[in-house]
Design a protein around this motif. Sequence first.
Motif, mmCIF file in Angstrom:
data_model
loop_
_atom_site.group_PDB
_atom_site.id
_atom_site.type_symbol
_atom_site.label_atom_id
_atom_site.label_comp_id
_atom_site.label_asym_id
_atom_site.label_seq_id
_atom_site.Cartn_x
_atom_site.Cartn_y
_atom_site.Cartn_z
ATOM 1 N N SER A 157 58.687 -97.960 24.395
ATOM 2 C CA SER A 157 57.651 -98.862 23.881
ATOM 3 C C SER A 157 57.922 -99.239 22.429
ATOM 4 O O SER A 157 57.652 -100.374 22.020
ATOM 5 C CB SER A 157 56.273 -98.218 24.018
ATOM 6 O OG SER A 157 56.149 -97.072 23.194
ATOM 7 N N THR A 319 52.811 -92.965 18.846
ATOM 8 C CA THR A 319 53.466 -93.700 19.925
ATOM 9 C C THR A 319 53.158 -93.139 21.313
ATOM 10 O O THR A 319 53.644 -93.674 22.312
ATOM 11 C CB THR A 319 54.987 -93.720 19.697
ATOM 12 O OG1 THR A 319 55.432 -92.429 19.272
ATOM 13 C CG2 THR A 319 55.355 -94.730 18.625
ATOM 14 N N ASN A 375 47.705 -98.448 23.377
ATOM 15 C CA ASN A 375 48.929 -98.775 24.103
ATOM 16 C C ASN A 375 49.608 -100.030 23.572
ATOM 17 O O ASN A 375 50.791 -100.252 23.816
ATOM 18 C CB ASN A 375 48.633 -98.956 25.593
ATOM 19 C CG ASN A 375 48.283 -97.640 26.271
ATOM 20 O OD1 ASN A 375 48.709 -96.578 25.826
ATOM 21 N ND2 ASN A 375 47.487 -97.702 27.329
#
Length: 734
Positions: A157, A319, A375
């Motif tokens: 991500s 994260t 997210n």
Amino acid sequence: MKKRSRAAFILALSLAAHATAQQPAATRTTQQPPPTAPPQQQAQPAPVAVDDEEVVRITTNLVQLDLVVTDKSGRQVTDLKAEDFDILQDNRPQQITNFSYVSTVPGSLASSTSVARGPVNKNEPPPPPRPARRERARRTMVIVVDDLGMSFPSVASARAALTKIIDEQLQPDDLVAIVRTGADAGMLQQLTSDHRLLHAAVEHIHWNYLSRQGLYNVSPVRQDDRSGLNAGSGPLTNVDLPPGCKTAETLSESLLKLRFIIEGMRELPGRKSVVLFSDKVPLLLEESTACARVNFNDLYRDIAEQAIRTSVVIYAIDTRGLQTLTPSAVDNLSGLSREQLDTVTNARADESISGSEGSAFLAARTGGFVVRHANDVTGWLRRIVDDQRGYYLIGYRPEGTTFDRRFHKITARVKNRPDLTVRTRSGFYGLTEEESRPAAPTNADRLARALVSPFASGALGLRLTPVFAYSPATGAVLRTLLHIDAHNLTFKDQPDGWKAADLVLRGTLFGDNGQVVEEHDRSYTVRLRGKTYERALAHGFNYTFDMPVNKTGYYQYRVALLDPNSSRVGSAGQPVEIPDLRKGFIALSGILMKGVVDASQPKQTATEAAQPKEGPDDAEDADPTPFVRRFRQTTTIDYNYLIFNARIDKQTGATRLVARAQLFREGQLVYKDDESPVEVRQYAGATRVLNGGRLLLDDRFPPGDYALQIIITDPLADKDHRTATQWIDFEVVK
């Protein structure tokens, strides 16, 4: 702009020393119309100047702080006045003596809620980066990817978010570095506005098997790790990690790397920021008493104080994102009681909170913020970038008892506006300037600092032209053309009228994470006399050296020059690409430019071109040479380059290359040439093509910084490797 293929004037520089080489048998000249006038550039106001380029100043006469004020929607409020603020030190009101608002974005963007520059065209090569200059540096940001504390999905991500931010959010004068804690990091060698360098850094971000977080965001329950599942037991152990002190050791390494980065940012101007990506930066560790090599509490405080003193704001992104704390499909739950399942959930909740306590402490102390349970990493990173659009500078005179080596709390608020949020440093330690000032640098320190600085140093004037060259006999070589301003060199009298100056030269190719890939070191003495000495003082002199390069890639190249007798230092730098020609993909050499005094004069052949020798050489007129690239208006410029691995059409025996030139001024595209063929008859086995063009400068080209970009396309190559690009910057003066 006239496009011409020719035997180059000084491109023999790249070939003659390595020559085996089949030269093109013939070339065809293609005429192109001159470029249209560059569009008028709108004047963009520079940021407010800050005394001594310092933002945070803590002296016996002044405490100066930076503040960001936002509304309920997170948008900056920029129209407040000094009388709108209350500033308290240790809960005692302070009288504001200095006040200003500093914008870090161009005027056209300052009132916008976003600084995005829009998505890039993936079919076009990236534009040339603007040379980094201290006076126009706006935002300086180091993104620290703590791969020693991230799981596999968190790394994925982070890579996606960074790629999008690079393409859509960064401005031409933003300086950004991406540094991994799990790699040997040079200080700030990677600070750049070049998107290709930043994308290359992102490509090297991978999950680190040494990560203290392990493979997963949340440790799965396994059949062989149930000893800690009794009700009332402590936090669940991450079973992906080997036993021992790994968590403490890797956390120590991450924090020490973070402190090292912040210390390296001391010399950079203005307000700086560090964005920490990590899953796990706890404030306390269960095993720290037995295993830690450092006191983590002291280290956190030390990092925060370093950041305050160097005007660095720390932001952090957890994260792990929005976590699922209840047991899931990856857990082995067979035979577990309800109490044991509750223990798993509670332990994960504790770990979710504790994992970001350390980064939250650093952010709160330095005026940043931490992002948890989100997210949308890209969206929050965009918020962090946008948070640096500007700040207030507020100063007051401290009391005499301030400098007592204790921590002094700072509180800032806007009067009668509870709807506004004020973020600033939480305080500072009462140390005087003398106590906090670093030790005086040695000559070696000065040389190293100049080498890693993203800005060219002006103490010694230095101009750099790197040219990639290759021959099968010698391999890849980076040939460096340097122009040295002799005015500030220390020349000492020698017998018979000679003048001598000692110089220390270092050229370094920095790779991923700031590691040194190749290096050239040399100490030598320049000896001049008579008219040669006078010309050198008036116009400078040239120096050329070759550096063999064994690793391919896109690198940051910097050269530093030291006068050991005066301790003056000069530096220059530029990104360079070292292509892997063995793969057969099309590639370009560096570009060489030279001013033509009489545009009607015949072109030089390669054998007629001057061949610079190793060592210094005087230059009578430095402005239009390939070493300086500083051209006056009305000058005609010839430019030349080599095309490597050109494919040959088997039916015609010729290449089918097409060339296109683009011209940028101050980072903006001002001319885009039409594609034109590069037709060269085949020599047996020839895969190198010499090409070039001519640029006519007139009053349509106002003074400023320009970059010429060449784009070569080979239709005979496969679609993924049929385009190559190269660029060179130059300056136009009246």
